[in-house]
Scaffold this motif. Structure first.
Motif, short mmCIF file in Angstrom:
data_model
loop_
_atom_site.label_atom_id
_atom_site.label_comp_id
_atom_site.label_asym_id
_atom_site.label_seq_id
_atom_site.Cartn_x
_atom_site.Cartn_y
_atom_site.Cartn_z
N LEU A 29 0.86 -1.18 0.00
CA LEU A 29 0.00 0.00 0.00
C LEU A 29 0.90 1.22 0.00
CD1 LEU A 29 -2.52 -1.14 2.79
CD2 LEU A 29 -2.61 -1.62 0.33
N GLU A 30 0.76 2.06 -1.02
CA GLU A 30 1.69 3.19 -1.15
C GLU A 30 0.94 4.48 -1.39
OE1 GLU A 30 5.88 4.47 -3.33
OE2 GLU A 30 5.11 2.41 -3.46
N GLY A 31 1.38 5.52 -0.69
CA GLY A 31 0.83 6.85 -0.87
C GLY A 31 1.93 7.85 -1.17
N ARG A 32 1.67 9.11 -0.85
CA ARG A 32 2.64 10.17 -1.09
C ARG A 32 3.78 10.15 -0.06
NH1 ARG A 32 -0.69 14.28 -1.34
NH2 ARG A 32 -0.60 14.67 -3.59
N TYR A 33 3.45 9.79 1.18
CA TYR A 33 4.41 9.88 2.27
C TYR A 33 4.79 8.53 2.87
CZ TYR A 33 2.52 14.63 2.14
OH TYR A 33 2.10 15.87 1.74
N ALA A 34 3.99 7.52 2.67
CA ALA A 34 4.20 6.23 3.33
C ALA A 34 4.04 5.08 2.36
CB ALA A 34 3.22 6.06 4.49
N ARG A 35 4.82 4.04 2.60
CA ARG A 35 4.61 2.76 1.90
C ARG A 35 4.51 1.68 2.95
NH1 ARG A 35 8.69 2.43 -1.78
NH2 ARG A 35 10.05 1.01 -0.63
N LEU A 36 3.47 0.86 2.85
CA LEU A 36 3.25 -0.25 3.76
C LEU A 36 3.57 -1.55 3.02
CD1 LEU A 36 1.55 2.13 4.94
CD2 LEU A 36 0.09 0.40 5.96
N GLU A 37 4.52 -2.29 3.56
CA GLU A 37 4.97 -3.53 2.94
C GLU A 37 4.62 -4.69 3.87
OE1 GLU A 37 8.91 -1.19 1.18
OE2 GLU A 37 9.14 -2.88 2.58
N PRO A 38 4.15 -5.82 3.31
CA PRO A 38 3.90 -6.98 4.17
C PRO A 38 5.14 -7.29 5.02
CG PRO A 38 3.02 -7.38 1.99
CD PRO A 38 3.81 -6.09 1.91
N LEU A 39 4.91 -7.41 6.32
CA LEU A 39 6.02 -7.53 7.27
C LEU A 39 6.82 -8.80 7.01
CD1 LEU A 39 7.39 -6.37 9.83
CD2 LEU A 39 5.77 -7.74 11.17
N SER A 40 8.14 -8.65 6.98
CA SER A 40 9.06 -9.76 6.74
C SER A 40 10.21 -9.68 7.72
CB SER A 40 9.59 -9.71 5.30
OG SER A 40 10.79 -10.45 5.15
N ALA A 41 10.50 -10.79 8.38
CA ALA A 41 11.61 -10.78 9.32
C ALA A 41 12.92 -10.45 8.62
CB ALA A 41 11.70 -12.14 10.02
N GLU A 42 13.13 -11.05 7.46
CA GLU A 42 14.39 -10.83 6.76
C GLU A 42 14.53 -9.40 6.25
OE1 GLU A 42 16.86 -12.96 6.82
OE2 GLU A 42 15.54 -14.21 8.03
N ALA A 43 13.43 -8.84 5.77
CA ALA A 43 13.49 -7.52 5.15
C ALA A 43 13.40 -6.38 6.15
CB ALA A 43 12.38 -7.38 4.10
N HIS A 44 12.69 -6.59 7.28
CA HIS A 44 12.33 -5.45 8.11
C HIS A 44 12.77 -5.51 9.57
CE1 HIS A 44 8.93 -5.60 5.02
NE2 HIS A 44 9.64 -4.54 4.69
N ALA A 45 12.98 -6.69 10.12
CA ALA A 45 13.14 -6.80 11.57
C ALA A 45 14.31 -5.97 12.09
CB ALA A 45 13.30 -8.26 11.98
N ALA A 46 15.43 -5.99 11.42
CA ALA A 46 16.61 -5.27 11.92
C ALA A 46 16.35 -3.76 11.93
CB ALA A 46 17.84 -5.60 11.06
#
Length: 241
Positions: A29-46
């Protein structure tokens, strides 16, 4: 009136051509200021752990946390990313390029067209930003644009900032469920808020006005407050605010 011949009683308005709604399916889900990406341990946790680290108070009203290490937080993300009870998103602030929070759909009831937003945890770097507000608008928009009839927000009744956020976003206060849950060994009374589909067009317009770059001065301060734009849409207000 007899038992065999009761007088007409109200039974509710017909819901015409109704069919179950889709479940969230891993959309970005993407707008002008934010993008929401399905949460992924490998991509996002750190990245998320770095944003949350040192701010243990963020977990005071959460069912999980705080986390003492990146590995511990990574395990939690790994557990929830594949849990069918939730659809978690990592929130990227497009202006800063930093991941600053998470939120999820939960208590998804496609048969009745009801879905809840929750598990909202914004690190200080994301709080009070346009990206934070737009993230909530994007999730709400996904629900109503996919035909959901009702969108819910629930929080610990003692969590005043969450109650304020719900009302600012246009949720109507619907009451408090006393002794609703036991969380981390503590009683939780739960404040309930909701939005119905008939209110979405006006709220979508309010978000559009507030998020428009012209609504912000050169120093980033707002001209129109979102709470003022959503006030007339809400069916009821929180009496504690």
């Amino acid at each position: 009136m007899t038992q065999d011949d009761p007088s007409p009683r109200p039974v509710g308005a017909p819901v015409v051509d109704w069919s179950p709604r889709p479940l969230p399916g891993g959309e970005v889900l993407e707008g002008r200021y934010a993008r929401l990406e399905p949460l992924s341990a490998e991509a996002h946790a750190a990245f998320l752990f770095a944003a949350f680290d040192g701010h243990d108070w963020l977990w005071d009203y959460m069912p999980n946390g705080p986390y003492s290490s990146a590995a511990q937080y990574h395990r939690w993300v790994r557990d929830v990313e594949d849990d069918p009870a939730f659809a978690f998103y990592a929130i990227l602030d497009l202006e800063t390029g930093h991941y600053g929070g998470v939120a999820s759909f939960l208590r998804m009831d496609p048969a009745n067209g009801v879905i809840e937003v929750g598990n909202i945890n914004f690190a200080p770097v994301l709080q009070r930003t346009r990206a934070a507000t737009e993230a909530m608008a994007l999730m709400m928009g996904w629900a109503f644009e996919n035909g959901y009839r009702r969108y819910e927000w629930k929080c610990n009744a003692l969590n005043r900032p969450s109650r304020q956020a719900a009302q600012r976003l246009g949720f109507s206060f619907e009451g408090v469920f006393r002794q609703h849950m036991v969380v981390k060994g503590l009683n939780r009374d739960t404040a309930w808020f909701g939005i119905v589909d008939a209110e979405w067009p006006a709220l979508r317009e309010a978000y559009g006005v507030w998020l428009d770059p012209s609504n912000f001065n050169a120093d980033g301060s707002q001209q129109e407050r979102l709470s003022d734009l959503t006030r007339l849409v809400r069916a009821s207000s929180d009496p504690t605010l």
